[in-house]
Design an enzyme around this catalytic site. Sequence first.
Site, PDB file in Angstrom:
ATOM      1  N   GLU A 171       0.800  -1.225   0.000  1.00 20.09           N
ATOM      2  CA  GLU A 171       0.000   0.000   0.000  1.00 20.09           C
ATOM      3  C   GLU A 171       0.837   1.282   0.000  1.00 20.09           C
ATOM      4  O   GLU A 171       0.427   2.299  -0.563  1.00 20.09           O
ATOM      5  CB  GLU A 171      -1.029   0.008   1.136  1.00 20.09           C
ATOM      6  CG  GLU A 171      -0.490  -0.040   2.530  1.00 20.09           C
ATOM      7  CD  GLU A 171      -1.622   0.099   3.572  1.00 20.09           C
ATOM      8  OE1 GLU A 171      -2.239   1.168   3.634  1.00 20.09           O
ATOM      9  OE2 GLU A 171      -1.872  -0.876   4.322  1.00 20.09           O
ATOM     10  N   SER A 229      -0.736   6.539   8.735  1.00 14.70           N
ATOM     11  CA  SER A 229       0.656   6.163   8.480  1.00 14.70           C
ATOM     12  C   SER A 229       1.461   7.413   8.175  1.00 14.70           C
ATOM     13  O   SER A 229       0.987   8.291   7.448  1.00 14.70           O
ATOM     14  CB  SER A 229       0.750   5.221   7.276  1.00 14.70           C
ATOM     15  OG  SER A 229       0.243   3.956   7.593  1.00 14.70           O
TER      16      SER A 229
HETATM   17  N1  ATP Z   1     -18.146   8.248   2.783  1.00 15.54           N
HETATM   18  C1  ATP Z   1     -17.324   7.919   3.797  1.00 15.54           C
HETATM   19  N2  ATP Z   1     -17.580   6.829   4.554  1.00 15.54           N
HETATM   20  C2  ATP Z   1     -16.784   6.493   5.580  1.00 15.54           C
HETATM   21  N3  ATP Z   1     -15.675   7.187   5.923  1.00 15.54           N
HETATM   22  C3  ATP Z   1     -15.345   8.275   5.186  1.00 15.54           C
HETATM   23  C4  ATP Z   1     -16.162   8.681   4.089  1.00 15.54           C
HETATM   24  N4  ATP Z   1     -15.595   9.770   3.537  1.00 15.54           N
HETATM   25  C5  ATP Z   1     -14.511  10.049   4.246  1.00 15.54           C
HETATM   26  N5  ATP Z   1     -14.335   9.155   5.260  1.00 15.54           N
HETATM   27  C6  ATP Z   1     -13.215   9.196   6.203  1.00 15.54           C
HETATM   28  O1  ATP Z   1     -12.136   8.559   5.555  1.00 15.54           O
HETATM   29  C7  ATP Z   1     -11.591   7.528   6.380  1.00 15.54           C
HETATM   30  C8  ATP Z   1     -11.099   6.397   5.496  1.00 15.54           C
HETATM   31  O2  ATP Z   1     -10.089   6.920   4.683  1.00 15.54           O
HETATM   32  P1  ATP Z   1      -9.325   6.061   3.597  1.00 15.54           P
HETATM   33  O3  ATP Z   1     -10.261   5.558   2.582  1.00 15.54           O
HETATM   34  O4  ATP Z   1      -8.195   6.906   3.107  1.00 15.54           O
HETATM   35  O5  ATP Z   1      -8.748   4.899   4.500  1.00 15.54           O
HETATM   36  P2  ATP Z   1      -8.841   3.316   4.422  1.00 15.54           P
HETATM   37  O6  ATP Z   1      -8.016   2.887   3.255  1.00 15.54           O
HETATM   38  O7  ATP Z   1     -10.230   2.863   4.466  1.00 15.54           O
HETATM   39  O8  ATP Z   1      -8.122   2.923   5.784  1.00 15.54           O
HETATM   40  P3  ATP Z   1      -6.707   2.231   6.055  1.00 15.54           P
HETATM   41  O9  ATP Z   1      -5.734   2.854   5.066  1.00 15.54           O
HETATM   42  O10 ATP Z   1      -6.385   2.604   7.448  1.00 15.54           O
HETATM   43  O11 ATP Z   1      -6.925   0.800   5.797  1.00 15.54           O
HETATM   44  C9  ATP Z   1     -12.730   7.141   7.307  1.00 15.54           C
HETATM   45  O12 ATP Z   1     -12.236   6.601   8.515  1.00 15.54           O
HETATM   46  C10 ATP Z   1     -13.437   8.462   7.519  1.00 15.54           C
HETATM   47  O13 ATP Z   1     -12.811   9.233   8.525  1.00 15.54           O
HETATM   48  C1  PAU Z   2      -2.839  -0.616   9.304  1.00 13.82           C
HETATM   49  C2  PAU Z   2      -2.843   0.443   8.235  1.00 13.82           C
HETATM   50  C3  PAU Z   2      -1.437   0.587   7.655  1.00 13.82           C
HETATM   51  C4  PAU Z   2      -3.800  -0.032   7.122  1.00 13.82           C
HETATM   52  O1  PAU Z   2      -3.821   0.872   6.061  1.00 13.82           O
HETATM   53  C5  PAU Z   2      -3.344   1.808   8.766  1.00 13.82           C
HETATM   54  O2  PAU Z   2      -4.638   1.696   9.245  1.00 13.82           O
HETATM   55  C6  PAU Z   2      -2.439   2.401   9.842  1.00 13.82           C
HETATM   56  O3  PAU Z   2      -1.419   2.930   9.536  1.00 13.82           O
HETATM   57  N1  PAU Z   2      -2.838   2.333  11.140  1.00 13.82           N
HETATM   58  C7  PAU Z   2      -2.070   2.851  12.255  1.00 13.82           C
HETATM   59  C8  PAU Z   2      -1.305   1.741  12.937  1.00 13.82           C
HETATM   60  C9  PAU Z   2      -0.263   2.292  13.892  1.00 13.82           C
HETATM   61  O4  PAU Z   2       0.830   2.673  13.437  1.00 13.82           O
HETATM   62  O5  PAU Z   2      -0.552   2.399  15.074  1.00 13.82           O
END
Ligand code: ATP
Ligand code: PAU
Length: 404
Positions: A171, A229
């Site tokens: 990622e 991150s």
């Molecule tokens: N339509 C939506 N539904 C839910 N969350 C949303 C929405 N739009 C914005 N957000 C925000 O965006 C965040 C998710 O962001 P993003 O898609 O970049 O991360 P992710 O890829 O799902 O998470 P990670 O990288 O941690 O696995 C949610 O936690 C929320 O704060």
């Molecule tokens: C676990 C991931 C990398 C998934 O995208 C993300 O949700 C993240 O960076 N979480 C924070 C984890 C930590 O560093 O405490």
Amino acid sequence: MGDKDEPLSSSGSKPECKDKKQAIYPTSKTGTRQRKASLKRHPFPWFGIDIGGTLVKLVYFEPLYITPDEQQTEKESLKTIRKYLTSNTAYGGTGIRDAHLELKNINLQGYVGNIHFIRFPTEQMQVFINMAKEKQFAALIDTMHATGGGAYKFEESFLTDVNIRLNKLDEMDCLLKGIHFVDHNSDVNGHSECFSIQNPLSNDPIVKVPFDFRNPYPYIVVNIGSGVSVVLVKSQEDYSRVSGTSLGGGTFLGLCCLLTGCKTFEEAIELATHGESTKVDKLVSDIYGEGGYTKFGLAGDVVASSFGKMNIEECRQNASKEDLAKATLVTITNNIGGIAINWAVKEEVERIVFVGNFLRVNPISMRLLAYAMEYWSKGAMRALFLEHEGYFGAVGALLGTVTC
Ligand SMILES: Nc1ncnc2c1ncn2[C@@H]1O[C@H](COP(=O)(O)OP(=O)(O)OP(=O)(O)O)[C@@H](O)[C@H]1O
Ligand SMILES: CC(C)(CO)[C@@H](O)C(=O)NCCC(=O)O
């Protein structure tokens, strides 16, 4: 559905590719784009998918011109998918195409096309898998390039249910590749992808100042998704994930749902827009009096303790849903800002790029981050933002698709 698709180039003319550096194939008198016969391309459709903890991001490359040969052999199901994705902005109950982000006339592997940006909640992943099975995606492609944690989590289901192999891409790799690709190509669409914010604390609408991101190294990227991150990028090849925090976008949304009863991110942001966090947070002035703690530069209006007033019954009674939403947003944002600035100071980096869907429709956090970077670095550091916020991982996966 089942419509008669027009040839991809409506007038028979070639869509203009403004990125001269990348225009690989010459155009013949008839407007036919000539590709090297030897070039084997990944079969259409070209997708990249980023399956995150909260949202799935899907980017789709719609070729605007394909050769007559390619048109003849193009399967009906491929036309149907193209038509479905490009003529709608909502899919099922929860899928959204962010039409305002569409990148037009992008040159990818010698094909000129539009890149579309689609998202849906990760909790709907099984519905997506069922749809891919029903529509027989496997008749078109045998592999899909995927990133995010869900590329691992859903690998097995994709294989057994849809008969498509997920080619898993890291990622952070995808994030960085996506950032640079979009930044480079958004110029084609006549706007700057990267910007800073002028006078972040002003009450006027946000003024975006274009930022030239062509030579950005070193920089820090703070990806605010469900969690956060922090990645230090020294060059195109040299980067490391230096930090992170679990207090991210997922925390904001989760806490807001608990505290206010709201159901969506948009609702949470709307509530926050009308709230006052000072009714919830304890400020330095609440502890020191108006003068603040001057010896260590803590002005009276700095938050001393997030949610620090909520132990007092009377304050709880006075705090509205809006105030609680705003305090939650400020708490999460300032914590991320603090981590970002500490790493920027430690690594002597001036540019801090904030991305991730937490920043979607969220000018409050953008302003706070921009102000915090400026304030705590005494103007030495700059918060930068990118228009395509949460889509870079998926773009990186798309690039993996076409270059494999
Ligand atoms: N339509 C939506 N539904 C839910 N969350 C949303 C929405 N739009 C914005 N957000 C925000 O965006 C965040 C998710 O962001 P993003 O898609 O970049 O991360 P992710 O890829 O799902 O998470 P990670 O990288 O941690 O696995 C949610 O936690 C929320 O704060
Ligand atoms: C676990 C991931 C990398 C998934 O995208 C993300 O949700 C993240 O960076 N979480 C924070 C984890 C930590 O560093 O405490």
